[in-house]
Scaffold this active site. Sequence first.
Site, PDB file in Angstrom:
ATOM      1  N   HIS A 348       0.848  -1.188   0.000  1.00 13.62           N
ATOM      2  CA  HIS A 348       0.000   0.000   0.000  1.00 13.62           C
ATOM      3  C   HIS A 348       0.885   1.241   0.000  1.00 13.62           C
ATOM      4  O   HIS A 348       1.749   1.412   0.859  1.00 13.62           O
ATOM      5  CB  HIS A 348      -0.909   0.000   1.233  1.00 13.62           C
ATOM      6  CG  HIS A 348      -1.900   1.114   1.228  1.00 13.62           C
ATOM      7  ND1 HIS A 348      -3.089   1.040   0.550  1.00 13.62           N
ATOM      8  CD2 HIS A 348      -1.862   2.335   1.798  1.00 13.62           C
ATOM      9  CE1 HIS A 348      -3.756   2.158   0.713  1.00 13.62           C
ATOM     10  NE2 HIS A 348      -3.037   2.971   1.469  1.00 13.62           N
ATOM     11  N   ALA A 349       0.679   2.120  -0.982  1.00 14.32           N
ATOM     12  CA  ALA A 349       1.540   3.305  -1.129  1.00 14.32           C
ATOM     13  C   ALA A 349       1.437   4.199   0.101  1.00 14.32           C
ATOM     14  O   ALA A 349       0.352   4.433   0.635  1.00 14.32           O
ATOM     15  CB  ALA A 349       1.141   4.082  -2.376  1.00 14.32           C
ATOM     16  N   HIS A 378       0.679  12.293  -5.391  1.00 11.87           N
ATOM     17  CA  HIS A 378      -0.031  12.331  -4.110  1.00 11.87           C
ATOM     18  C   HIS A 378       0.924  12.090  -2.943  1.00 11.87           C
ATOM     19  O   HIS A 378       0.956  12.849  -1.974  1.00 11.87           O
ATOM     20  CB  HIS A 378      -1.137  11.269  -4.109  1.00 11.87           C
ATOM     21  CG  HIS A 378      -1.829  11.108  -2.800  1.00 11.87           C
ATOM     22  ND1 HIS A 378      -2.974  11.797  -2.473  1.00 11.87           N
ATOM     23  CD2 HIS A 378      -1.536  10.343  -1.720  1.00 11.87           C
ATOM     24  CE1 HIS A 378      -3.362  11.460  -1.251  1.00 11.87           C
ATOM     25  NE2 HIS A 378      -2.510  10.573  -0.779  1.00 11.87           N
ATOM     26  N   GLU A 379       1.711  11.029  -3.030  1.00 11.77           N
ATOM     27  CA  GLU A 379       2.611  10.691  -1.922  1.00 11.77           C
ATOM     28  C   GLU A 379       3.703  11.751  -1.743  1.00 11.77           C
ATOM     29  O   GLU A 379       4.063  12.099  -0.612  1.00 11.77           O
ATOM     30  CB  GLU A 379       3.241   9.309  -2.147  1.00 11.77           C
ATOM     31  CG  GLU A 379       2.246   8.159  -2.224  1.00 11.77           C
ATOM     32  CD  GLU A 379       1.341   8.038  -1.004  1.00 11.77           C
ATOM     33  OE1 GLU A 379       1.724   8.515   0.084  1.00 11.77           O
ATOM     34  OE2 GLU A 379       0.240   7.486  -1.142  1.00 11.77           O
ATOM     35  N   HIS A 382       2.527  14.560   0.355  1.00 10.21           N
ATOM     36  CA  HIS A 382       2.694  14.337   1.790  1.00 10.21           C
ATOM     37  C   HIS A 382       4.098  14.739   2.229  1.00 10.21           C
ATOM     38  O   HIS A 382       4.291  15.414   3.241  1.00 10.21           O
ATOM     39  CB  HIS A 382       2.490  12.856   2.124  1.00 10.21           C
ATOM     40  CG  HIS A 382       1.066  12.399   2.071  1.00 10.21           C
ATOM     41  ND1 HIS A 382       0.030  13.089   2.633  1.00 10.21           N
ATOM     42  CD2 HIS A 382       0.510  11.276   1.541  1.00 10.21           C
ATOM     43  CE1 HIS A 382      -1.105  12.420   2.454  1.00 10.21           C
ATOM     44  NE2 HIS A 382      -0.831  11.316   1.783  1.00 10.21           N
ATOM     45  N   GLU A 406      -4.076  14.776   2.905  1.00  7.98           N
ATOM     46  CA  GLU A 406      -4.425  13.963   1.744  1.00  7.98           C
ATOM     47  C   GLU A 406      -4.717  14.818   0.513  1.00  7.98           C
ATOM     48  O   GLU A 406      -4.543  14.372  -0.621  1.00  7.98           O
ATOM     49  CB  GLU A 406      -5.638  13.093   2.072  1.00  7.98           C
ATOM     50  CG  GLU A 406      -5.411  12.075   3.175  1.00  7.98           C
ATOM     51  CD  GLU A 406      -4.321  11.070   2.839  1.00  7.98           C
ATOM     52  OE1 GLU A 406      -4.133  10.779   1.642  1.00  7.98           O
ATOM     53  OE2 GLU A 406      -3.662  10.582   3.767  1.00  7.98           O
ATOM     54  N   HIS A 509      -7.388  -0.118   5.106  1.00  8.05           N
ATOM     55  CA  HIS A 509      -7.499   0.866   6.179  1.00  8.05           C
ATOM     56  C   HIS A 509      -8.269   0.350   7.389  1.00  8.05           C
ATOM     57  O   HIS A 509      -8.228   0.972   8.444  1.00  8.05           O
ATOM     58  CB  HIS A 509      -8.142   2.139   5.638  1.00  8.05           C
ATOM     59  CG  HIS A 509      -7.335   2.784   4.569  1.00  8.05           C
ATOM     60  ND1 HIS A 509      -7.276   2.278   3.276  1.00  8.05           N
ATOM     61  CD2 HIS A 509      -6.525   3.879   4.566  1.00  8.05           C
ATOM     62  CE1 HIS A 509      -6.479   3.030   2.543  1.00  8.05           C
ATOM     63  NE2 HIS A 509      -6.018   4.001   3.293  1.00  8.05           N
ATOM     64  N   TYR A 519      -9.931  11.084   3.734  1.00  8.02           N
ATOM     65  CA  TYR A 519      -9.939  10.935   2.287  1.00  8.02           C
ATOM     66  C   TYR A 519     -11.176  11.593   1.673  1.00  8.02           C
ATOM     67  O   TYR A 519     -11.106  12.157   0.581  1.00  8.02           O
ATOM     68  CB  TYR A 519      -9.863   9.457   1.902  1.00  8.02           C
ATOM     69  CG  TYR A 519      -8.626   8.778   2.437  1.00  8.02           C
ATOM     70  CD1 TYR A 519      -7.366   9.056   1.906  1.00  8.02           C
ATOM     71  CD2 TYR A 519      -8.704   7.883   3.501  1.00  8.02           C
ATOM     72  CE1 TYR A 519      -6.230   8.446   2.410  1.00  8.02           C
ATOM     73  CE2 TYR A 519      -7.570   7.270   4.007  1.00  8.02           C
ATOM     74  CZ  TYR A 519      -6.332   7.555   3.467  1.00  8.02           C
ATOM     75  OH  TYR A 519      -5.207   6.961   3.973  1.00  8.02           O
TER      76      TYR A 519
END
Length: 610
Positions: A348-349, A378-379, A382, A406, A509, A519
């Site tokens: 999971h990323a 996206h990552e 963060h 997020e 999750h 999210y």
Amino acid sequence: MRKLLLSAASIAALNLIACSQAPTSTNLNSVDSTLTVQEAKEFLEKAEQEIVELSAFASKIYWVQANFITEDTNSLAAMAGAQAAKLSTRLANEAKLYNDTSLPSDLRRKMNGLKRGSNFPAPDREGAAEDLARIMTNLEATYGTGKFKYKNNTINLGEASDIIASSRDASELQKVWEGWRTISPVMKENYSKMVDIVNEGSQELGYPDTGALWRGGYDMDGEEFIKEADRLWGQVQPLYNELHCNTRAALNNTYGDDVQPINAPIRADLLGNMWGQSWGNIYDLVAPENAGNGVDITQLLKEKGLNQKEMVEIGESFFTSLGFEPLPDTFWKRSLITKPKDREVVCHASAWDLDDQDDIRIKMCTKINGEDFVTIHHELGHNIYQRAYKNQSVFYKTGANDGFHEAIGDMIALSITPEYLVKIGLLDPTDLPGDNADVSLLMQQAMEKIAFLPFGLMVDQWRWKVFSGEYTPSEYNSGWWELREKYQGLRHPGVSRPDNAFDPGAKFHIPGNTPYMRYFLAHILQFQFHKAACEIAGFEGPLHECSIYENKEVGKRFNEMMEMGASKPWPDALEAFTGTRQMDGSAILEYFDPLMSYLKDQNKNRSCGW
């Protein structure tokens, strides 16, 4: 999402950013009501020191456990989680002693963060923290190593997801969908035990249950937050309903009434995603006729022969074009970008900040496709956010609310327009889609982002009902499908699910114990951020055509908001960038306005709803 955007055990048991624990010299049995501001200040300073020390230690353990899943690393992670949970409980209980002390706003904000403890607090009794950490580590490891038999082969989630994404055989889809859910029934007993433990911990902190504790982290009354989430959903629900109606008609046309009746909820296994949370993999079934061709990023990446690292470098270049510093050398040396062939990892990323300063990393089993190209942005969002607030107190090293974190990278991904792809050399200018392709491009995005909205809302709706006792263990699965039908208009394949089914556990999750409302909020905020960014950039065209690539003024303003971390209530941070203090879904409707018109026209003679 807190300081560590990593595997669930660390978030759930650790959550060090605003909630961990640290022994102090305060004696719980001898404190009277005369505690002073100076004593509160000293208590928080000591707590911060201990949090930093534990975070540096535990982060590395969790990183190793997520990248080398073995019995030994699971044990180490459980021990670190137990240590974190014990400290969290102690700090939360000690922070309550200052309830009657009149404190400056900054100290009170920090104290309130400590009182909320972790998202999964252990009660203050012998053995509880160890039990909680062991259960949570085992739940995540069970998910991470999950496999099942299919056609005489043992396949994992990645292989199963590929089948769900590509197959158009309803029988095969049902078998693979059901096969993945054979990994989760074994989780149910442990999950129920975990709920009992964390509810006990939450009640010690003064909350009715853990759901109430979670809702207390949004700078507003918990019941008010429920109404706020409902208000936001009400703004965007009409667009989802039109998308659902059009997609169901396409599935009926593809599979027939026996598989997908025209007026029934949609079969969840037909939507191209293991959880039916995004529908982009069946875009070919709903692609508008005569609307022009969209852009296939997967094909572009493969035509250019790009590897996974080069995809990450493109993501980095977007942020540097906005004026952000390049990623540190350690990022490239320490990140996991491709799936190892010699060991089990949590695929999971996720984005990690291991030292609260510059040791930022991502962990992805990256595939060369358009979905992971977007996920990379996206990552990295963060990571950029983590680095922006690195000079804040440890209590504030997190997003203004968890939806902010997020939303950052997703907002950047909205700028992955055809024109942007031309600028970075992925798309030839002669292959730019014409104006008549707008509906196609928006449909592709809506099948991911709009389809996700009710799923993002219902996951924590389910957990809140579990924590409150409204759903008992025997009702875990039926409650899950009750909410999935209510919000998403989806149903499971087949007549019924097995008596021991625990379908929530088949979604990372849930066993990973990561709160999910973030999210849903992120999907609202990313469009609100995007609209504000485009206004800062002076863009005057349709919102869906705007890209902020290379706009350093946007980057400057964005960084000013991110640097705040959680040091101020989230409306302050929102106002700093958007000029408004209220989350607002209207930007979604503006962004997808051409698609909404198209969908209404397509659905005008259909019976929508479920």
